[in-house]
Scaffold this active site. Structure first.
Site, PDB file in Angstrom:
ATOM      1  N   GLU A 164       7.530   0.853 -48.934  1.00 47.61           N
ATOM      2  CA  GLU A 164       7.946   2.237 -48.808  1.00 47.61           C
ATOM      3  C   GLU A 164       9.128   2.411 -47.867  1.00 47.61           C
ATOM      4  O   GLU A 164       9.177   1.805 -46.792  1.00 47.61           O
ATOM      5  CB  GLU A 164       6.795   3.108 -48.289  1.00 47.61           C
ATOM      6  CG  GLU A 164       5.806   3.512 -49.350  1.00 47.61           C
ATOM      7  CD  GLU A 164       4.974   4.694 -48.925  1.00 47.61           C
ATOM      8  OE1 GLU A 164       5.537   5.604 -48.269  1.00 47.61           O
ATOM      9  OE2 GLU A 164       3.768   4.702 -49.229  1.00 47.61           O
ATOM     10  N   CYS A 208       0.916   4.525 -52.691  1.00 46.56           N
ATOM     11  CA  CYS A 208       2.050   5.447 -52.681  1.00 46.56           C
ATOM     12  C   CYS A 208       1.895   6.362 -53.891  1.00 46.56           C
ATOM     13  O   CYS A 208       1.989   5.885 -55.039  1.00 46.56           O
ATOM     14  CB  CYS A 208       3.358   4.662 -52.746  1.00 46.56           C
ATOM     15  SG  CYS A 208       4.828   5.702 -52.754  1.00 46.56           S
ATOM     16  N   CYS A 235       5.483  13.401 -50.684  1.00 47.60           N
ATOM     17  CA  CYS A 235       4.511  12.343 -50.429  1.00 47.60           C
ATOM     18  C   CYS A 235       3.210  12.686 -51.150  1.00 47.60           C
ATOM     19  O   CYS A 235       2.501  13.608 -50.731  1.00 47.60           O
ATOM     20  CB  CYS A 235       4.268  12.181 -48.940  1.00 47.60           C
ATOM     21  SG  CYS A 235       3.008  10.927 -48.569  1.00 47.60           S
ATOM     22  N   GLY A 285       5.048   6.902 -55.746  1.00 46.19           N
ATOM     23  CA  GLY A 285       5.391   5.601 -56.346  1.00 46.19           C
ATOM     24  C   GLY A 285       4.578   5.320 -57.593  1.00 46.19           C
ATOM     25  O   GLY A 285       5.093   4.782 -58.580  1.00 46.19           O
ATOM     26  N   HIS A 329      12.820   6.328 -55.964  1.00 50.87           N
ATOM     27  CA  HIS A 329      12.014   5.141 -56.264  1.00 50.87           C
ATOM     28  C   HIS A 329      12.784   4.217 -57.185  1.00 50.87           C
ATOM     29  O   HIS A 329      13.521   4.669 -58.070  1.00 50.87           O
ATOM     30  CB  HIS A 329      10.699   5.527 -56.952  1.00 50.87           C
ATOM     31  CG  HIS A 329       9.787   6.341 -56.089  1.00 50.87           C
ATOM     32  ND1 HIS A 329       8.803   5.784 -55.301  1.00 50.87           N
ATOM     33  CD2 HIS A 329       9.742   7.681 -55.860  1.00 50.87           C
ATOM     34  CE1 HIS A 329       8.180   6.749 -54.640  1.00 50.87           C
ATOM     35  NE2 HIS A 329       8.733   7.908 -54.959  1.00 50.87           N
TER      36      HIS A 329
HETATM   37  N1  LIG Z   1       7.980   6.740 -47.667  1.00 47.22           N
HETATM   38  C1  LIG Z   1       8.196   7.782 -48.660  1.00 47.22           C
HETATM   39  C2  LIG Z   1       7.374   9.030 -48.319  1.00 47.22           C
HETATM   40  C3  LIG Z   1       5.888   8.799 -48.521  1.00 47.22           C
HETATM   41  C4  LIG Z   1       5.584   8.568 -49.971  1.00 47.22           C
HETATM   42  C5  LIG Z   1       4.221   7.967 -50.240  1.00 47.22           C
HETATM   43  N2  LIG Z   1       3.401   7.683 -49.110  1.00 47.22           N
HETATM   44  C6  LIG Z   1       3.462   8.798 -51.256  1.00 47.22           C
HETATM   45  O1  LIG Z   1       2.214   8.837 -51.209  1.00 47.22           O
HETATM   46  O2  LIG Z   1       4.123   9.387 -52.154  1.00 47.22           O
HETATM   47  C7  LIG Z   1       9.688   8.171 -48.698  1.00 47.22           C
HETATM   48  O3  LIG Z   1      10.377   8.011 -47.691  1.00 47.22           O
HETATM   49  O4  LIG Z   1      10.119   8.665 -49.760  1.00 47.22           O
END
Ligand SMILES: N[C@H](CCC[C@H](N)C(=O)O)C(=O)O
Length: 278
Positions: free
Chosen positions: A211, A220, A71, A223, A162
């Site tokens: 997400e 994100c 994250c 992301g 992703h």
């Molecule tokens: N929901 C994402 C984790 C948080 C990623 C995002 N909040 C970031 O800042 O990279 C997943 O399950 O892969």
């Protein structure tokens, strides 16, 4: 249980720093504490733990109780917490995550961490490694259909999966309509974070994100990294891009020197609190 509420561009987290290991009920804690009506409210619950290999270790639970491998916004928050609360005394540190060891550089303002640069490592582009239900490397502009609508996605993992989809105008795209069916599409064995992205110029993009395990978030980090990799792979952008997210901007560079993706952006501490009745 004491906690600190933090965010990276509005992607918000409950940060807990006094456990030695991940609590066995971490998934249930995340679901209760992240609930925006019956709990504190957040996109995720972040544990700062001791590490044998780095200055600190981060483990993150999404709001639905699932654990994510990585994250980006949370790594910046963890680095800020560690510096501001004296867990580290240097402005260069390492954070152990599910994606490996992240090198971090902190820019301070009035003695506190303000902006943070993170080496997010090299993107993973092989279909089976992301993982996707198709193999090959890279998987670029691959067709996918959801609820009768045709899309093309580029698959990128930053430790977490992703799918980057280029659209005409990300800022007005119906993320909440198309994100949910794509997140759980059979193309993504571990589900996926879905980025809807539009290109302003080779050095500027707008991105919105649905997400995995959270829903639409304000930003994100992984992301944004995946989006720049997809922009470069498809010839739409350079490898250094300013990404405009709902909550603000991230500077992303996919280095031609070491192949790593570098993310720079803010991290903020908003309040501290106590979970449970005193
Ligand atoms: N929901 C994402 C984790 C948080 C990623 C995002 N909040 C970031 O800042 O990279 C997943 O399950 O892969």
């Amino acid at each position: 249980m004491n906690f600190t509420k933090m965010n990276g561009l509005g992607n918000d987290f409950i940060v807990v720093a006094h456990f030695e290991t991940l609590p066995t009920d971490a998934a249930e804690m995340a679901k209760r504490m992240c609930d925006r009506h019956f709990g504190v409210g957040a996109d995720g619950l972040v544990f700062i733990l001791p590490s044998e290999h780095a200055d600190v270790r981060m483990r993150i639970m999404n709001a639905d109780g699932s654990e994510a491998e990585q994250c980006g916004n949370a790594v910046r928050c963890v680095a800020k917490y560690a510096f501001d609360h004296g867990l580290v005394s240097r402005t260069e540190l390492t954070v152990e995550t599910g994606a490996g060891l992240q090198r971090v550089w902190i820019e301070t303002k009035e003695g506190r961490a303000h902006r943070v640069k993170v080496d997010m490592g090299a993107p993973i582009l092989g279909g089976q490694a992301i993982p996707l239900a198709v193999d090959g490397e890279p998987i670029v502009e691959h067709p996918i259909q959801a609820n009768g609508r045709d899309f093309c996605f580029t698959g990128v993992s930053m430790g977490n999966p992703h799918a980057v989809i280029f659209v005409d105008d990300a800022a007005t795209f119906e993320v909440d309509v198309w994100g949910p069916p794509l997140e759980v599409h059979e193309m993504f064995p571990n589900k996926a974070n879905i980025e809807f992205t539009s290109v302003i110029s080779p050095k500027e993009m707008t991105m919105r994100v649905w997400e995995r395990g959270c829903g639409q978030t304000y930003a994100c980090g992984t992301g944004a990294c995946a989006t720049v990799v997809a922009g470069a792979l498809t010839g739409r952008t350079d490898r250094t891009v300013l990404v405009h997210l709902k909550g603000g901007d991230l500077h992303i560079e996919w280095s031609e020197v070491d192949g790593h993706v570098y993310m720079t952006g803010p991290a903020e501490e908003v309040f501290t609190g106590h979970w449970g009745i005193r």
